[in-house]
Design a protein around this motif. Sequence first.
Motif, short mmCIF file in Angstrom:
data_model
loop_
_atom_site.label_atom_id
_atom_site.label_comp_id
_atom_site.label_asym_id
_atom_site.label_seq_id
_atom_site.Cartn_x
_atom_site.Cartn_y
_atom_site.Cartn_z
N THR A 113 0.60 -1.54 -0.05
CA THR A 113 0.44 -0.49 0.12
C THR A 113 0.60 1.63 0.36
O THR A 113 0.01 1.54 -0.67
N ARG A 114 1.61 1.42 0.56
CA ARG A 114 2.87 2.37 0.90
C ARG A 114 3.21 2.77 -0.39
O ARG A 114 3.62 3.42 -0.69
N GLN A 115 3.90 1.38 -0.86
CA GLN A 115 4.70 1.91 -2.39
C GLN A 115 3.35 1.75 -3.51
O GLN A 115 4.28 3.14 -4.06
N ARG A 116 2.17 1.75 -3.30
CA ARG A 116 1.41 2.10 -4.74
C ARG A 116 1.06 3.45 -4.05
O ARG A 116 1.20 4.56 -5.53
N VAL A 117 0.70 4.50 -2.99
CA VAL A 117 1.00 5.38 -3.10
C VAL A 117 1.92 6.29 -3.19
O VAL A 117 1.86 7.59 -4.32
N LEU A 118 2.71 6.00 -3.33
CA LEU A 118 4.31 6.89 -3.27
C LEU A 118 4.54 6.75 -5.25
O LEU A 118 4.50 8.09 -5.74
N GLN A 119 3.64 5.39 -5.57
CA GLN A 119 3.69 5.57 -7.03
C GLN A 119 2.97 6.91 -7.58
O GLN A 119 2.99 7.35 -8.10
N VAL A 120 2.12 6.87 -6.71
CA VAL A 120 1.22 7.64 -7.38
C VAL A 120 0.97 9.47 -6.93
O VAL A 120 1.20 9.82 -7.98
N ARG A 121 1.70 9.44 -5.82
CA ARG A 121 2.37 11.08 -6.21
C ARG A 121 3.61 10.86 -6.44
O ARG A 121 3.59 12.60 -7.17
N ILE A 122 4.25 10.35 -7.52
CA ILE A 122 4.94 10.16 -8.07
C ILE A 122 4.79 11.12 -9.00
O ILE A 122 5.17 11.13 -10.25
N HIS A 123 3.34 10.18 -9.76
CA HIS A 123 2.93 10.03 -10.75
C HIS A 123 2.24 11.63 -11.03
O HIS A 123 2.41 12.45 -11.86
N GLU A 124 1.61 11.98 -10.16
CA GLU A 124 1.42 13.56 -9.70
C GLU A 124 2.57 14.84 -9.94
O GLU A 124 2.58 15.33 -10.08
#
Length: 131
Positions: free
Chosen positions: A88-99
């Motif tokens: 979950t933490r990794q997927r959230v980080l991935q979304v943050r990076i995309h943004e």
Amino acid sequence: MPNLAEPFFLLAGLLPLPAATLARLIAVPLSVQDGVGALFAQYLVDLTRHEPTYRPQDAARLGTVTVDLLNAVCAHQFECEDALPGETRQRVLQVRIHEFITRRLGDPALSPRMIAAAHQISLRYLYQIFA
């Protein structure tokens, strides 16, 4: 009169947070002005805006991302991010990076090294997240 226990049981099934933390969520407004809350709010806006373009098989993946972001918002609100699973933490980080990337597409200095530094992760971990 609405049954306030219903949202609690719904959340308990989706969020891997302690029960006491989940119970506090029912009566607490969550900020969507900055940080993870703003990211989640913008994600929901974009999710609904682009809904006609999704395929049926996208639903499960988008549902997972949505729940992960909600988990992150709640964990941030109650300062218990460590209770979230690593995926979950990794997927959230991935979304943050995309943004982050989307907001800076016109910046000639945008590079993997800059992205990693802005998110306080190593360049190697950045590549691993998007492998």
